[in-house]
Design a protein around this motif. Sequence first.
Motif, PDB file in Angstrom:
ATOM      1  N   TYR A 175       0.817  -1.211   0.000  1.00  0.00           N
ATOM      2  CA  TYR A 175       0.000   0.000   0.000  1.00  0.00           C
ATOM      3  C   TYR A 175       0.855   1.267   0.000  1.00  0.00           C
ATOM      4  O   TYR A 175       1.970   1.292   0.550  1.00  0.00           O
ATOM      5  CB  TYR A 175      -0.927   0.010   1.215  1.00  0.00           C
ATOM      6  N   GLU A 176       0.320   2.306  -0.604  1.00  0.00           N
ATOM      7  CA  GLU A 176       1.010   3.600  -0.616  1.00  0.00           C
ATOM      8  C   GLU A 176      -0.019   4.718  -0.691  1.00  0.00           C
ATOM      9  O   GLU A 176      -1.126   4.542  -1.207  1.00  0.00           O
ATOM     10  CB  GLU A 176       1.973   3.693  -1.799  1.00  0.00           C
ATOM     11  N   LEU A 177       0.363   5.868  -0.128  1.00  0.00           N
ATOM     12  CA  LEU A 177      -0.478   7.066  -0.173  1.00  0.00           C
ATOM     13  C   LEU A 177       0.019   7.978  -1.279  1.00  0.00           C
ATOM     14  O   LEU A 177       1.227   8.114  -1.485  1.00  0.00           O
ATOM     15  CB  LEU A 177      -0.411   7.801   1.174  1.00  0.00           C
ATOM     16  N   GLU A 178      -0.911   8.602  -1.978  1.00  0.00           N
ATOM     17  CA  GLU A 178      -0.531   9.603  -2.979  1.00  0.00           C
ATOM     18  C   GLU A 178      -1.354  10.864  -2.762  1.00  0.00           C
ATOM     19  O   GLU A 178      -2.586  10.802  -2.654  1.00  0.00           O
ATOM     20  CB  GLU A 178      -0.753   9.098  -4.404  1.00  0.00           C
ATOM     21  N   LEU A 179      -0.661  11.993  -2.664  1.00  0.00           N
ATOM     22  CA  LEU A 179      -1.323  13.295  -2.660  1.00  0.00           C
ATOM     23  C   LEU A 179      -1.328  13.792  -4.099  1.00  0.00           C
ATOM     24  O   LEU A 179      -0.283  14.083  -4.669  1.00  0.00           O
ATOM     25  CB  LEU A 179      -0.588  14.272  -1.743  1.00  0.00           C
ATOM     26  N   ASP A 180      -2.501  13.854  -4.674  1.00  0.00           N
ATOM     27  CA  ASP A 180      -2.643  14.136  -6.104  1.00  0.00           C
ATOM     28  C   ASP A 180      -2.625  15.640  -6.350  1.00  0.00           C
ATOM     29  O   ASP A 180      -3.644  16.320  -6.227  1.00  0.00           O
ATOM     30  CB  ASP A 180      -3.945  13.515  -6.609  1.00  0.00           C
ATOM     31  N   LEU A 181      -1.447  16.159  -6.720  1.00  0.00           N
ATOM     32  CA  LEU A 181      -1.304  17.592  -6.941  1.00  0.00           C
ATOM     33  C   LEU A 181      -1.996  18.065  -8.209  1.00  0.00           C
ATOM     34  O   LEU A 181      -2.114  19.274  -8.430  1.00  0.00           O
ATOM     35  CB  LEU A 181       0.182  17.971  -6.990  1.00  0.00           C
ATOM     36  N   SER A 182      -2.444  17.133  -9.045  1.00  0.00           N
ATOM     37  CA  SER A 182      -3.197  17.554 -10.225  1.00  0.00           C
ATOM     38  C   SER A 182      -4.518  18.205  -9.823  1.00  0.00           C
ATOM     39  O   SER A 182      -5.181  18.846 -10.638  1.00  0.00           O
ATOM     40  CB  SER A 182      -3.467  16.366 -11.151  1.00  0.00           C
ATOM     41  N   GLY A 183      -4.898  18.048  -8.554  1.00  0.00           N
ATOM     42  CA  GLY A 183      -6.099  18.718  -8.057  1.00  0.00           C
ATOM     43  C   GLY A 183      -6.031  20.224  -8.200  1.00  0.00           C
ATOM     44  O   GLY A 183      -7.063  20.900  -8.220  1.00  0.00           O
ATOM     45  N   PHE A 184      -4.808  20.794  -8.328  1.00  0.00           N
ATOM     46  CA  PHE A 184      -4.681  22.231  -8.506  1.00  0.00           C
ATOM     47  C   PHE A 184      -5.253  22.685  -9.843  1.00  0.00           C
ATOM     48  O   PHE A 184      -5.610  23.843 -10.008  1.00  0.00           O
ATOM     49  CB  PHE A 184      -3.214  22.657  -8.399  1.00  0.00           C
ATOM     50  N   LEU A 185      -5.312  21.764 -10.797  1.00  0.00           N
ATOM     51  CA  LEU A 185      -5.873  22.137 -12.089  1.00  0.00           C
ATOM     52  C   LEU A 185      -7.365  22.408 -12.018  1.00  0.00           C
ATOM     53  O   LEU A 185      -7.943  22.944 -12.959  1.00  0.00           O
ATOM     54  CB  LEU A 185      -5.598  21.028 -13.111  1.00  0.00           C
ATOM     55  N   ARG A 186      -8.017  22.029 -10.925  1.00  0.00           N
ATOM     56  CA  ARG A 186      -9.450  22.292 -10.797  1.00  0.00           C
ATOM     57  C   ARG A 186      -9.728  23.787 -10.805  1.00  0.00           C
ATOM     58  O   ARG A 186     -10.830  24.222 -11.142  1.00  0.00           O
ATOM     59  CB  ARG A 186      -9.991  21.653  -9.520  1.00  0.00           C
ATOM     60  N   GLY A 187      -8.745  24.580 -10.417  1.00  0.00           N
ATOM     61  CA  GLY A 187      -8.920  26.027 -10.459  1.00  0.00           C
ATOM     62  C   GLY A 187      -8.644  26.621 -11.825  1.00  0.00           C
ATOM     63  O   GLY A 187      -8.782  27.824 -12.012  1.00  0.00           O
ATOM     64  N   ASP A 188      -8.242  25.788 -12.797  1.00  0.00           N
ATOM     65  CA  ASP A 188      -7.929  26.255 -14.144  1.00  0.00           C
ATOM     66  C   ASP A 188      -8.621  25.333 -15.145  1.00  0.00           C
ATOM     67  O   ASP A 188      -8.000  24.417 -15.695  1.00  0.00           O
ATOM     68  CB  ASP A 188      -6.418  26.256 -14.353  1.00  0.00           C
ATOM     69  N   PRO A 189      -9.928  25.527 -15.394  1.00  0.00           N
ATOM     70  CA  PRO A 189     -10.670  24.573 -16.224  1.00  0.00           C
ATOM     71  C   PRO A 189     -10.143  24.464 -17.641  1.00  0.00           C
ATOM     72  O   PRO A 189     -10.175  23.386 -18.238  1.00  0.00           O
ATOM     73  CB  PRO A 189     -12.104  25.130 -16.190  1.00  0.00           C
ATOM     74  N   GLU A 190      -9.645  25.557 -18.220  1.00  0.00           N
ATOM     75  CA  GLU A 190      -9.156  25.489 -19.595  1.00  0.00           C
ATOM     76  C   GLU A 190      -7.968  24.539 -19.701  1.00  0.00           C
ATOM     77  O   GLU A 190      -7.924  23.668 -20.583  1.00  0.00           O
ATOM     78  CB  GLU A 190      -8.763  26.889 -20.082  1.00  0.00           C
ATOM     79  N   THR A 191      -6.999  24.694 -18.807  1.00  0.00           N
ATOM     80  CA  THR A 191      -5.838  23.804 -18.823  1.00  0.00           C
ATOM     81  C   THR A 191      -6.249  22.367 -18.537  1.00  0.00           C
ATOM     82  O   THR A 191      -5.751  21.422 -19.167  1.00  0.00           O
ATOM     83  CB  THR A 191      -4.806  24.268 -17.781  1.00  0.00           C
ATOM     84  N   ARG A 192      -7.169  22.189 -17.588  1.00  0.00           N
ATOM     85  CA  ARG A 192      -7.586  20.836 -17.213  1.00  0.00           C
ATOM     86  C   ARG A 192      -8.243  20.110 -18.385  1.00  0.00           C
ATOM     87  O   ARG A 192      -7.909  18.966 -18.699  1.00  0.00           O
ATOM     88  CB  ARG A 192      -8.544  20.915 -16.021  1.00  0.00           C
ATOM     89  N   TRP A 193      -9.161  20.800 -19.052  1.00  0.00           N
ATOM     90  CA  TRP A 193      -9.868  20.142 -20.147  1.00  0.00           C
ATOM     91  C   TRP A 193      -8.995  19.960 -21.378  1.00  0.00           C
ATOM     92  O   TRP A 193      -9.162  18.996 -22.144  1.00  0.00           O
ATOM     93  CB  TRP A 193     -11.154  20.896 -20.478  1.00  0.00           C
ATOM     94  N   ASN A 194      -8.067  20.843 -21.598  1.00  0.00           N
ATOM     95  CA  ASN A 194      -7.097  20.622 -22.675  1.00  0.00           C
ATOM     96  C   ASN A 194      -6.252  19.390 -22.397  1.00  0.00           C
ATOM     97  O   ASN A 194      -5.930  18.608 -23.307  1.00  0.00           O
ATOM     98  CB  ASN A 194      -6.202  21.842 -22.858  1.00  0.00           C
ATOM     99  N   ALA A 195      -5.878  19.198 -21.128  1.00  0.00           N
ATOM    100  CA  ALA A 195      -5.118  18.009 -20.762  1.00  0.00           C
ATOM    101  C   ALA A 195      -5.951  16.744 -20.965  1.00  0.00           C
ATOM    102  O   ALA A 195      -5.446  15.722 -21.457  1.00  0.00           O
ATOM    103  CB  ALA A 195      -4.654  18.109 -19.308  1.00  0.00           C
ATOM    104  N   HIS A 196      -7.247  16.809 -20.609  1.00  0.00           N
ATOM    105  CA  HIS A 196      -8.131  15.659 -20.843  1.00  0.00           C
ATOM    106  C   HIS A 196      -8.238  15.356 -22.342  1.00  0.00           C
ATOM    107  O   HIS A 196      -8.220  14.188 -22.748  1.00  0.00           O
ATOM    108  CB  HIS A 196      -9.531  15.950 -20.283  1.00  0.00           C
TER     109      HIS A 196
END
Length: 383
Positions: A332-353
């Motif tokens: 088992y391992e824990l991960e803090l998902d820093l990609s959560g910061f993209l939630r404040g930048d919808p344009e960048t997030r959806w372009n990445a998707h």
Amino acid sequence: MGLFDRVAGWAGYEKRSLRDPSWDALAPGIGAHAGMSARAAENLSAVLACVNAIATALAYVPALVYRRDGEGTRTEVPAHPLNKLVRGGVNAQQTWPDFVEHLVASTLLTGNGLAVVERAGNGQLSGFRYIPWGFVSVAELSSGRLAYDVSDGRGNTRRHLEGEVLHLRDRTDDGKIGRSRLSRAADTVAGVRAANQLATNFLQNGAFPSGAYSVAGELKGDQYKRLKSFLDANHFGAANGGKPLLLDRDAKWYPSQVSPDDAELLETRKFSVIELCRLFQVPPPIVQAYENNTFTNAAQAGLWFATFGLAPWARKIEAEFARSVFPAGGPYELELDLSGFLRGDPETRWNAHKIAIETKVLDPDEVRQIEGWNPRQQQGGPK
């Protein structure tokens, strides 16, 4: 009595000796920085802003538990006890964000953050209990392991051994106890504090414009007291700053040659913010220091902050969970998902998707899952 307490009793649980090295002996001088406590350091607005920026950001990002198999692939484990704590709270008083925020803030200010790992009778993880570092003294046992003596503030002390606590630490001098950046840069912090104190004293005590007055002849006792009383009432303190002097009896006012601008007091205070931002690896725009800001570097500040300010701390937290919470060598391992910061930048997030779908790294349903939505077509459901 818990399982560990019974086992410790059978094994002759080692009590603390007064001659054991305490935290102060292991790491002298880290409880106060340049003559002030960690809490007093938060009176410096830049320190408070930097600590809050890092601690709240790490508390905000999603925390996920994965199980890694022998082939190097990994699978998220929603039913793991740690996932339940992340969703439901780590103890009766704290949610997961509260807990992470306290732990990280303590580490930034004192160099150390401590929490007791609580387990049920069967050894399963059941919660975390945050311990303020000021309630902790550390003893090094003859085996080389550390023991943490925790006071409850009422004169009672309980000892916890390594493996029973989560100990997040900043860079150490001895590999055991963390040392805060405030103490490593004590001269810098003292200089910032002195500049703030100078500004405060100037506003509280300065008669602006400051200088001297002269009168023809000698002032008698009553005349001197009356003039002093007049100046005290009308020209001292922040509320009276800038008022002109009105004097009689041929009195003349001679302003001093040193003004706040000559002393560059304001510029010194601005530079002080930059100095403290350097200590914590926080871009100045993150703490609302916009003096040298442009649209371009403001847009990049968040990315820089996540890469150099947050990612190292996230890795430290993940590694400490692997060492203290999960079974040694377990999957088992824990991960803090820093990609959560993209939630404040919808344009960048959806372009990445979009790129991920076009390159077949993800499919649309996986993107929907990332966004917190159900798959468009549930398996076996209506089409």
